[in-house]
Design an enzyme around this catalytic site. Sequence first.
Site, PDB file in Angstrom:
ATOM      1  CG  PHE A 195      -1.995   1.148   1.088  1.00 26.50           C
ATOM      2  CD1 PHE A 195      -2.985   1.332   0.468  1.00 26.50           C
ATOM      3  CD2 PHE A 195      -1.676   2.413   1.828  1.00 26.50           C
ATOM      4  CE1 PHE A 195      -3.849   2.319   0.202  1.00 26.50           C
ATOM      5  CE2 PHE A 195      -2.361   3.516   1.849  1.00 26.50           C
ATOM      6  CZ  PHE A 195      -3.525   3.524   1.250  1.00 26.50           C
ATOM      7  CG  ASP A 228       6.041   4.096   1.535  1.00 25.86           C
ATOM      8  OD1 ASP A 228       5.938   4.724   2.455  1.00 25.86           O
ATOM      9  OD2 ASP A 228       5.148   3.818   0.989  1.00 25.86           O
ATOM     10  CE  LYS A 263       0.055   6.854   6.365  1.00 26.02           C
ATOM     11  NZ  LYS A 263      -1.367   7.693   5.706  1.00 26.02           N
TER      12      LYS A 263
END
Length: 414
Positions: free
Chosen positions: A155, A240, A269
Amino acid sequence: MIVDDALRTPTADDTLRTPSAVRDAERWTAHNYHPLPVVIESAEGAWLTDVDGRRYLDCLAGYSALNFGHRHPALIAAAHAQLDRLTLTSRAFIHDQFAAFCQELSQLCGKELVLPMNTGAEAVETAIKVARKWGYQVKGVPSGQATIVVADGNFHGRTTTIVSFSTDPDARDDFGPYTPGFRIVPYGDLAALTEAIDDTTVAVLLEPIQGEQGVVVPPAGYLSGVRRVCTERNVLFLADEIQSGLGRTGTTFACDHEDVVPDMYLLGKALGGGIVPVSAVAADRSVLGVLRPGEHGSTFGGNPLACAVATEVVRLLATGEFQRRSAELGVHLHTALQKLVGQGLLAVRGRGLWAGIDIDPALMTGRQACERLAERGILAKDTHGSTIRLAPPLVVTVEELDHAVEQLAAVLRG
């Protein structure tokens, strides 16, 4: 915070605002999410309060965007101070917060350069573009033939390019035609990854721990093996760390658990402190230096407000306090969760203050479990059937973790 307060149920005399607020949200919003019927009004630290005054322990932390808790005083102060001075210039000019942010983040990552963006998906798109350009200009891949190796269960975002290499039907189906240039291999399978690399391969793009898949930790030695293969084959390793980084797993980056340094960190984030969207890629000049003015950018990327907040985030991480908290409290959390295996839980995975727990599907779905936890004042998020992700803010206490596990145990008992 006294955890018993979280179990307060509004009385019959209360005028409840939640039902109408939920109806209004459903009426006026595209249904791209299926949120729990909780309407948050305020928050502090690891706790949220809804419009009816009920308090909840946050065990999701905005998918790790709130690693430092809600409204961390240092981050709020930085935002307030910057709001009174300057919020946006665009990258047509340089503002006084920009250099400090880029320098301090570069140093935290051990890299020479930083390219700021806004969202995690933008960081991933940036990494893909940079890797391809590096492949053409540095490695010598023929134009238009660059390939990137990715893992199944990944994801990395929601853009059309990124969903082109997703293996999740919900993320991918009906959004084609799909962008070519990606090779998907099983996550954790170093032999398959090695086999997929050829002379056209410019990068391997991986999550060191797969979050959306259910906090899946790869086999020991996998990340170091990927690093070795990428070096041997002259391929960039793109990590990531948008969910797994910045203290979540007990180290600054999840790659640190195997002493691995990728060619590029993809961050987001928590970098925005739960206040503003901030993302970035960090790499050495030999990689990011392939970009020239006009080839890539963002109006809001690296804006003054974002830089002011994110610089404070980097300074919080520089002390090591939050990494230590995550490591120590993570041991406590995982020990407590493991005791529930065989009592409604089938498995527990994760590192630091990040756990994926598999509920026996004969008992309930993950969604049903999250609904029942919400009724008990615990907010968590399900994924893939009967799996729940737990990611409380790193400011959570032992007492609060114990409270969360107690409520989970009660839900499992029915």
